[in-house]
Design a protein around this motif. Structure first.
Motif, mmCIF file in Angstrom:
data_model
loop_
_atom_site.group_PDB
_atom_site.id
_atom_site.type_symbol
_atom_site.label_atom_id
_atom_site.label_comp_id
_atom_site.label_asym_id
_atom_site.label_seq_id
_atom_site.Cartn_x
_atom_site.Cartn_y
_atom_site.Cartn_z
ATOM 1 N N LEU A 1 -13.731 -39.261 -29.736
ATOM 2 C CA LEU A 1 -13.035 -39.650 -28.535
ATOM 3 C C LEU A 1 -13.900 -40.695 -28.029
ATOM 4 C CD1 LEU A 1 -12.088 -36.325 -27.051
ATOM 5 C CD2 LEU A 1 -10.731 -37.913 -28.120
ATOM 6 N N TRP B 1 -10.100 -39.767 -21.717
ATOM 7 C CA TRP B 1 -10.495 -39.682 -23.232
ATOM 8 C C TRP B 1 -9.331 -40.098 -23.896
ATOM 9 C CZ3 TRP B 1 -15.518 -38.512 -24.473
ATOM 10 C CH2 TRP B 1 -16.321 -37.770 -23.571
ATOM 11 N N GLY B 2 -9.572 -40.838 -25.350
ATOM 12 C CA GLY B 2 -8.839 -41.033 -26.259
ATOM 13 C C GLY B 2 -9.386 -41.582 -27.273
ATOM 14 N N ASP B 3 -8.738 -41.523 -28.511
ATOM 15 C CA ASP B 3 -9.486 -41.932 -29.825
ATOM 16 C C ASP B 3 -8.773 -43.417 -29.898
ATOM 17 O OD1 ASP B 3 -10.805 -42.310 -32.184
ATOM 18 O OD2 ASP B 3 -9.443 -41.180 -33.167
ATOM 19 N N LEU C 1 -14.501 -27.875 -24.630
ATOM 20 C CA LEU C 1 -14.159 -28.861 -23.946
ATOM 21 C C LEU C 1 -15.411 -29.260 -22.986
ATOM 22 C CD1 LEU C 1 -10.567 -27.894 -22.542
ATOM 23 C CD2 LEU C 1 -11.281 -29.753 -24.334
ATOM 24 N N ALA D 1 -12.541 -35.931 -16.602
ATOM 25 C CA ALA D 1 -11.783 -35.757 -17.791
ATOM 26 C C ALA D 1 -12.392 -34.796 -18.831
ATOM 27 C CB ALA D 1 -11.235 -36.870 -18.465
ATOM 28 N N TRP D 2 -11.450 -33.982 -19.094
ATOM 29 C CA TRP D 2 -11.912 -32.848 -20.211
ATOM 30 C C TRP D 2 -11.629 -33.631 -21.677
ATOM 31 C CZ3 TRP D 2 -14.038 -28.296 -18.964
ATOM 32 C CH2 TRP D 2 -13.794 -27.858 -17.643
ATOM 33 N N GLY D 3 -12.721 -33.343 -22.411
ATOM 34 C CA GLY D 3 -12.595 -33.605 -23.905
ATOM 35 C C GLY D 3 -13.286 -32.958 -24.920
ATOM 36 N N ASP D 4 -13.119 -32.878 -26.077
ATOM 37 C CA ASP D 4 -14.140 -32.416 -26.929
ATOM 38 C C ASP D 4 -15.203 -33.541 -27.648
ATOM 39 O OD1 ASP D 4 -15.784 -30.909 -28.699
ATOM 40 O OD2 ASP D 4 -14.125 -30.139 -29.737
ATOM 41 N N TYR D 5 -15.721 -33.984 -27.221
ATOM 42 C CA TYR D 5 -16.186 -35.502 -27.590
ATOM 43 C C TYR D 5 -17.140 -35.215 -28.942
ATOM 44 C CZ TYR D 5 -21.142 -34.807 -26.207
ATOM 45 O OH TYR D 5 -22.191 -34.257 -25.870
ATOM 46 N N ASN E 1 -16.720 -32.228 -31.033
ATOM 47 C CA ASN E 1 -16.061 -31.590 -32.045
ATOM 48 C C ASN E 1 -16.500 -30.248 -32.231
ATOM 49 O OD1 ASN E 1 -13.797 -33.579 -32.475
ATOM 50 N ND2 ASN E 1 -15.511 -34.788 -33.564
#
Length: 95
Positions: free
Chosen positions: A88, A79-81, A39, A29-33, A35
Motif C-alpha cells: 500500500l 491508501w492504494g497500491d 488494519l 485512513a485505514w489500511g493494512d500496510y 500485510n
C-alpha cells in the motif's frame, strides 16, 4: 488530538487516544500496510506537513511506526497500491 472509539458490542463506545495525533490531524485512513491482517492507520497532519503511520499491535494499541512529510499543509489521505507491487502507498492532499 484524534481518538479511536472502540465499539464494545453492546451499543457503547470507549474513547482511546491515538499516538502521534498532536499536529492538527486533518485526515485518517485505514489500511493494512504491513500485510499482517490487522488494519493500521495513516494520519495526515496539517501542521508541518507531517504524515504518520500507526501500527496496530492487535491488542488494542497503535504505535507510531513511520513518519514522513510533504512540503505543505496536509488535509486528506488515502491508501492504494499505486504501483501494483502489492504494498500500500499513500496519497496525501496538500493545501
Amino acid at each position: 488530538d484524534s481518538y479511536l472509539l472502540r465499539n464494545d458490542g453492546g451499543g457503547a463506545f470507549t474513547k482511546a487516544a491515538l499516538a502521534g495525533t498532536s499536529d492538527n490531524t486533518r485526515g485518517i485512513a485505514w489500511g493494512d500496510y504491513d500485510n499482517d491482517g490487522r488494519l493500521d492507520l495513516a494520519l495526515s497532519n496539517y501542521a508541518g506537513g507531517n504524515v504518520r503511520v500507526l501500527h496496530n499491535d492487535g491488542g488494542g494499541a497503535f504505535t507510531v511506526h513511520a513518519q514522513g512529510g510533504t512540503s505543505g499543509n496536509n488535509n486528506g489521505i488515502a491508501w492504494g497500491d499505486y504501483d501494483n507491487d502489492g504494498d500500500l502507498d499513500l496519497a496525501v492532499a496538500v493545501y
